[in-house]
Design an enzyme around this catalytic site. Structure first.
Site, short mmCIF file in Angstrom:
data_model
loop_
_atom_site.label_atom_id
_atom_site.label_comp_id
_atom_site.label_asym_id
_atom_site.label_seq_id
_atom_site.Cartn_x
_atom_site.Cartn_y
_atom_site.Cartn_z
N SER A 195 24.71 8.49 72.32
CA SER A 195 24.75 7.98 73.81
C SER A 195 23.91 8.90 74.82
O SER A 195 23.25 8.45 75.58
CB SER A 195 26.25 8.13 74.28
OG SER A 195 26.72 9.43 74.05
N ARG A 254 20.71 6.99 76.38
CA ARG A 254 20.74 6.75 77.89
C ARG A 254 19.40 7.48 78.43
O ARG A 254 18.81 6.90 79.23
CB ARG A 254 21.91 7.78 78.36
CG ARG A 254 22.16 7.48 80.01
CD ARG A 254 23.30 8.54 80.29
NE ARG A 254 24.64 7.72 80.03
CZ ARG A 254 25.36 8.39 78.92
NH1 ARG A 254 24.73 9.40 78.23
NH2 ARG A 254 26.40 7.75 78.51
N ASN A 299 16.28 4.67 80.16
CA ASN A 299 15.99 5.02 81.51
C ASN A 299 14.38 5.10 81.53
O ASN A 299 13.65 4.70 82.44
CB ASN A 299 16.80 5.86 82.40
CG ASN A 299 18.29 5.50 82.44
OD1 ASN A 299 18.24 4.75 83.58
ND2 ASN A 299 19.13 5.63 81.75
#
Length: 271
Positions: free
Chosen positions: A207, A211, A215
């Protein structure tokens, strides 16, 4: 040097890969590694220089800025991590500043550094420009983000063993989250608990890495697409997106730092 938009995008999304030079199976993204290393040295040089020249009477603007960053990080560490550790504070500061610098590279014009690399490759090494690749946003490389998150996972295990002992940590892996008062029930639940603990442990670095990577990769891709537009449209769309992206790169560095602190805090707590 691209003949069409597709080649342009592919070229900008291709890493400077050691496999291109050696033809080997294992490869190293030279641009990701070198730029990450350079940004790390810049962070150390700036903070070390400010520390050596710090003044209580007449602090400079750079010193005040560094103090604000340090105070912000210390505040977050004190609020989230309640155990005593000499590592968490410096670690959190390093993560925030290093990841921010990696993300900040996305604000440079997408053609600037690749064109410089192509000119150097052609002028000094006789390389064809379309064979020269350079990506300057390390956090847009999933290998870099996963390497950082994997380091966090190793720290989670180390902090757990230090706080609970090897036996205590092993016991936690087999007895949480489902507890049983009866020995037979504990034996039955032990494999289930172990699987859940492994899923939780592996999910944390995944995660963290995805993440940040998602982005920054999407932000880099948007800048590349904007660069394909006419010069007037580039300014109309690029400037607002760059301003908004400043918030994204700062937020992603902050989130990576905060989740690391939270995970380490959970590692030293008893379950």
């Amino acid at each position: 040097m691209a003949s069409n938009a597709t080649d342009y995008i592919k070229h900008h999304l291709t890493f400077w890969n050691s496999a291109h030079e050696t033809g080997g199976f294992w490869s190293l993204h030279i641009d990701t590694f070198s730029i990450s290393l350079l940004l790390g040295f810049i962070f150390l040089a700036v903070f070390a220089g400010v520390a050596r020249g710090a003044s209580l009477d007449k602090p400079g603007r750079l010193q005040l800025f560094v103090e604000i960053v340090i105070d912000m990080v210390n505040t977050q560490v004190k609020e989230v991590f309640h155990a005593k550790s000499k590592v968490v504070g410096p670690l959190a500061l390093t993560i925030f500043c290093w990841v921010f610098l990696m993300n900040f590279m996305d604000l440079f014009p997408v053609d600037l550094f690749p064109m410089i690399a192509q000119w150097i490759g052609f002028t000094f090494f006789g390389m064809e420009p379309h064979h020269v690749f350079l990506r300057v946003v390390p956090s847009a490389d999933v290998n870099a983000t996963f390497a950082m998150s994997l380091s966090v996972m190793i720290l989670i295990i180390a902090f757990s063993i230090k706080a609970k002992g090897a036996g205590g940590y092993a016991k936690e892996l087999l007895t949480a989250p489902f507890h049983a008062s009866h020995p037979i029930g504990a034996i039955i639940l032990a494999p289930v608990n172990f699987v859940f603990q492994m899923v939780e442990l592996v999910a944390k670095p995944i995660s963290l890495s995805l993440r940040l990577f998602g982005n920054m990769y999407s932000g880099e891709l948007i800048f590349i697409l904007i660069a394909l537009l006419p010069i007037g449209a580039q300014w109309v769309l690029g400037a607002p997106w760059a301003i908004f992206h400043i918030l994204i790169i700062t937020l992603q560095a902050f989130v990576f730092m905060m989740l690391t602190i939270v995970y380490l805090s959970l590692a030293v707590e008893a379950h």
